[in-house]
Design a protein around this motif. Structure first.
Motif, PDB file in Angstrom:
ATOM      1  N   GLN A   1      44.325  26.441  -5.569  1.00 38.85           N
ATOM      2  CA  GLN A   1      42.898  26.211  -5.732  1.00 38.85           C
ATOM      3  C   GLN A   1      42.617  24.710  -5.688  1.00 38.85           C
ATOM      4  OE1 GLN A   1      40.876  28.654  -5.731  1.00 38.85           O
ATOM      5  NE2 GLN A   1      38.908  27.695  -6.230  1.00 38.85           N
ATOM      6  N   VAL A   2      41.511  24.352  -5.059  1.00 35.70           N
ATOM      7  CA  VAL A   2      41.096  22.951  -4.927  1.00 35.70           C
ATOM      8  C   VAL A   2      39.724  22.803  -5.550  1.00 35.70           C
ATOM      9  CG1 VAL A   2      40.447  21.169  -3.276  1.00 35.70           C
ATOM     10  CG2 VAL A   2      42.497  22.540  -2.875  1.00 35.70           C
ATOM     11  N   GLN A   3      39.537  21.744  -6.284  1.00 34.45           N
ATOM     12  CA  GLN A   3      38.238  21.447  -6.872  1.00 34.45           C
ATOM     13  C   GLN A   3      37.660  20.207  -6.211  1.00 34.45           C
ATOM     14  OE1 GLN A   3      41.064  21.833  -9.140  1.00 34.45           O
ATOM     15  NE2 GLN A   3      40.581  23.998  -8.953  1.00 34.45           N
ATOM     16  N   LEU A   4      36.350  20.234  -6.001  1.00 36.55           N
ATOM     17  CA  LEU A   4      35.627  19.094  -5.453  1.00 36.55           C
ATOM     18  C   LEU A   4      34.614  18.624  -6.484  1.00 36.55           C
ATOM     19  CD1 LEU A   4      34.891  20.366  -1.813  1.00 36.55           C
ATOM     20  CD2 LEU A   4      36.808  18.966  -2.609  1.00 36.55           C
ATOM     21  N   VAL A   5      34.635  17.333  -6.782  1.00 37.19           N
ATOM     22  CA  VAL A   5      33.694  16.763  -7.747  1.00 37.19           C
ATOM     23  C   VAL A   5      32.884  15.690  -7.047  1.00 37.19           C
ATOM     24  CG1 VAL A   5      33.415  15.550  -9.920  1.00 37.19           C
ATOM     25  CG2 VAL A   5      35.231  17.266  -9.670  1.00 37.19           C
ATOM     26  N   GLU A   6      31.579  15.911  -6.989  1.00 35.78           N
ATOM     27  CA  GLU A   6      30.671  15.002  -6.307  1.00 35.78           C
ATOM     28  C   GLU A   6      29.959  14.100  -7.312  1.00 35.78           C
ATOM     29  OE1 GLU A   6      29.399  18.436  -3.049  1.00 35.78           O
ATOM     30  OE2 GLU A   6      28.202  17.979  -4.813  1.00 35.78           O
ATOM     31  N   SER A   7      29.558  12.930  -6.834  1.00 38.65           N
ATOM     32  CA  SER A   7      28.752  12.032  -7.664  1.00 38.65           C
ATOM     33  C   SER A   7      27.973  11.101  -6.759  1.00 38.65           C
ATOM     34  CB  SER A   7      29.643  11.226  -8.615  1.00 38.65           C
ATOM     35  OG  SER A   7      30.554  10.420  -7.896  1.00 38.65           O
ATOM     36  N   GLY A   8      26.916  10.502  -7.314  1.00 41.25           N
ATOM     37  CA  GLY A   8      26.214   9.444  -6.618  1.00 41.25           C
ATOM     38  C   GLY A   8      24.832   9.761  -6.116  1.00 41.25           C
ATOM     39  N   GLY A   9      24.362  10.973  -6.273  1.00 44.14           N
ATOM     40  CA  GLY A   9      23.008  11.264  -5.820  1.00 44.14           C
ATOM     41  C   GLY A   9      21.968  10.615  -6.714  1.00 44.14           C
ATOM     42  N   GLY A  10      20.709  10.760  -6.321  1.00 43.94           N
ATOM     43  CA  GLY A  10      19.639  10.208  -7.139  1.00 43.94           C
ATOM     44  C   GLY A  10      18.370   9.996  -6.360  1.00 43.94           C
ATOM     45  N   LEU A  11      17.490   9.206  -6.945  1.00 42.85           N
ATOM     46  CA  LEU A  11      16.179   8.892  -6.368  1.00 42.85           C
ATOM     47  C   LEU A  11      16.180   7.451  -5.896  1.00 42.85           C
ATOM     48  CD1 LEU A  11      13.149   9.518  -5.888  1.00 42.85           C
ATOM     49  CD2 LEU A  11      12.752   8.794  -8.264  1.00 42.85           C
ATOM     50  N   VAL A  12      15.702   7.250  -4.681  1.00 41.33           N
ATOM     51  CA  VAL A  12      15.662   5.907  -4.111  1.00 41.33           C
ATOM     52  C   VAL A  12      14.429   5.787  -3.239  1.00 41.33           C
ATOM     53  CG1 VAL A  12      17.067   6.521  -2.094  1.00 41.33           C
ATOM     54  CG2 VAL A  12      17.056   4.156  -2.911  1.00 41.33           C
ATOM     55  N   GLN A  13      13.920   4.584  -3.111  1.00 44.13           N
ATOM     56  CA  GLN A  13      12.780   4.355  -2.225  1.00 44.13           C
ATOM     57  C   GLN A  13      13.232   4.270  -0.776  1.00 44.13           C
ATOM     58  OE1 GLN A  13      10.784   0.832  -3.732  1.00 44.13           O
ATOM     59  NE2 GLN A  13       9.379   2.095  -4.924  1.00 44.13           N
ATOM     60  N   ALA A  14      12.322   4.564   0.114  1.00 43.42           N
ATOM     61  CA  ALA A  14      12.621   4.454   1.543  1.00 43.42           C
ATOM     62  C   ALA A  14      13.107   3.042   1.862  1.00 43.42           C
ATOM     63  CB  ALA A  14      11.384   4.792   2.364  1.00 43.42           C
ATOM     64  N   GLY A  15      14.139   2.985   2.707  1.00 47.34           N
ATOM     65  CA  GLY A  15      14.745   1.711   3.043  1.00 47.34           C
ATOM     66  C   GLY A  15      15.904   1.332   2.149  1.00 47.34           C
ATOM     67  N   GLY A  16      16.073   2.057   1.046  1.00 50.26           N
ATOM     68  CA  GLY A  16      17.140   1.772   0.109  1.00 50.26           C
ATOM     69  C   GLY A  16      18.460   2.392   0.501  1.00 50.26           C
ATOM     70  N   SER A  17      19.415   2.274  -0.411  1.00 51.42           N
ATOM     71  CA  SER A  17      20.779   2.751  -0.153  1.00 51.42           C
ATOM     72  C   SER A  17      21.290   3.558  -1.334  1.00 51.42           C
ATOM     73  CB  SER A  17      21.726   1.564   0.074  1.00 51.42           C
ATOM     74  OG  SER A  17      21.347   0.793   1.188  1.00 51.42           O
ATOM     75  N   LEU A  18      22.190   4.478  -1.009  1.00 48.43           N
ATOM     76  CA  LEU A  18      22.923   5.237  -2.012  1.00 48.43           C
ATOM     77  C   LEU A  18      24.330   5.447  -1.502  1.00 48.43           C
ATOM     78  CD1 LEU A  18      20.520   8.129  -3.138  1.00 48.43           C
ATOM     79  CD2 LEU A  18      21.338   6.249  -4.562  1.00 48.43           C
ATOM     80  N   ARG A  19      25.257   5.661  -2.439  1.00 48.23           N
ATOM     81  CA  ARG A  19      26.629   5.959  -2.068  1.00 48.23           C
ATOM     82  C   ARG A  19      27.074   7.225  -2.782  1.00 48.23           C
ATOM     83  NH1 ARG A  19      32.288   3.145  -3.692  1.00 48.23           N
ATOM     84  NH2 ARG A  19      33.391   3.299  -1.699  1.00 48.23           N
ATOM     85  N   LEU A  20      27.500   8.200  -2.010  1.00 41.96           N
ATOM     86  CA  LEU A  20      28.016   9.451  -2.561  1.00 41.96           C
ATOM     87  C   LEU A  20      29.545   9.430  -2.547  1.00 41.96           C
ATOM     88  CD1 LEU A  20      25.734  12.080  -0.773  1.00 41.96           C
ATOM     89  CD2 LEU A  20      25.290  10.792  -2.872  1.00 41.96           C
ATOM     90  N   SER A  21      30.118  10.080  -3.546  1.00 42.95           N
ATOM     91  CA  SER A  21      31.572  10.218  -3.622  1.00 42.95           C
ATOM     92  C   SER A  21      31.926  11.672  -3.848  1.00 42.95           C
ATOM     93  CB  SER A  21      32.137   9.385  -4.779  1.00 42.95           C
ATOM     94  OG  SER A  21      31.858   8.023  -4.636  1.00 42.95           O
ATOM     95  N   CYS A  22      33.084  12.065  -3.345  1.00 43.29           N
ATOM     96  CA  CYS A  22      33.581  13.421  -3.558  1.00 43.29           C
ATOM     97  C   CYS A  22      35.094  13.335  -3.681  1.00 43.29           C
ATOM     98  CB  CYS A  22      33.178  14.333  -2.413  1.00 43.29           C
ATOM     99  SG  CYS A  22      33.879  15.996  -2.515  1.00 43.29           S
ATOM    100  N   ALA A  23      35.589  13.748  -4.824  1.00 44.84           N
ATOM    101  CA  ALA A  23      37.028  13.708  -5.073  1.00 44.84           C
ATOM    102  C   ALA A  23      37.589  15.123  -5.086  1.00 44.84           C
ATOM    103  CB  ALA A  23      37.305  13.027  -6.408  1.00 44.84           C
ATOM    104  N   ALA A  24      38.664  15.319  -4.364  1.00 42.99           N
ATOM    105  CA  ALA A  24      39.339  16.614  -4.304  1.00 42.99           C
ATOM    106  C   ALA A  24      40.614  16.568  -5.130  1.00 42.99           C
ATOM    107  CB  ALA A  24      39.668  16.968  -2.863  1.00 42.99           C
ATOM    108  N   SER A  25      40.845  17.649  -5.849  1.00 43.29           N
ATOM    109  CA  SER A  25      42.080  17.741  -6.634  1.00 43.29           C
ATOM    110  C   SER A  25      42.658  19.139  -6.489  1.00 43.29           C
ATOM    111  CB  SER A  25      41.800  17.438  -8.103  1.00 43.29           C
ATOM    112  OG  SER A  25      40.883  18.355  -8.647  1.00 43.29           O
ATOM    113  N   GLY A  26      43.985  19.235  -6.648  1.00 43.12           N
ATOM    114  CA  GLY A  26      44.663  20.516  -6.504  1.00 43.12           C
ATOM    115  C   GLY A  26      45.844  20.373  -5.579  1.00 43.12           C
TER     116      GLY A  26
END
Length: 118
Positions: free
Chosen positions: A1-26
């Motif tokens: 079994q593999v687990q995926l854990v995501e992070s980094g979403g949110g609210l941002v204004q147009a033109g801005g930036s965000l960074r998402l991460s996803c770590a897999a374990s197993g």
């Protein structure tokens, strides 16, 4: 079994930036990872993928604005999103195609909301 854990979403204004991460374990022998997104009332679409050999693929709407990368030692994939637009608003899902001790399998994360305000 593999687990995926995501992070980094949110609210941002147009033109801005965000960074998402996803770590897999197993139990992982090799892994290809990527991001898909789904807006309300729409199908789930490709954002970007990175294969186990490092080859990348992007959806047409994000080319030149988003960059996918991976840390093989951590089985983690990142999505750097720049010049965000309101139409990028969606739930972003991490995806992993894993070859593990039980053979190949496809996994999805729980999803993280990205909201871009105009």
């Amino acid at each position: 079994q593999v687990q995926l854990v995501e992070s980094g979403g949110g609210l941002v204004q147009a033109g801005g930036s965000l960074r998402l991460s996803c770590a897999a374990s197993g139990s992982i022998f090799s892994i290809s990872m990527g991001w898909f997104r789904q807006a309300p009332g729409k199908q789930r679409d490709l954002v970007a993928t990175v294969a186990s050999d490092g080859n990348t693929n992007y959806g047409d709407s994000v080319k030149g604005r988003f960059t996918i990368s991976r840390d093989n030692a951590k089985n983690t994939v990142y999505l750097q999103m720049n010049s965000l637009k309101p139409e990028d608003t969606a739930v972003y899902y991490c995806n992993a195609f894993v070859v593990g001790s039980r053979g190949p399998a496809n996994y999805w994360g729980q999803g993280t909301q990205v909201t871009v305000s105009s």
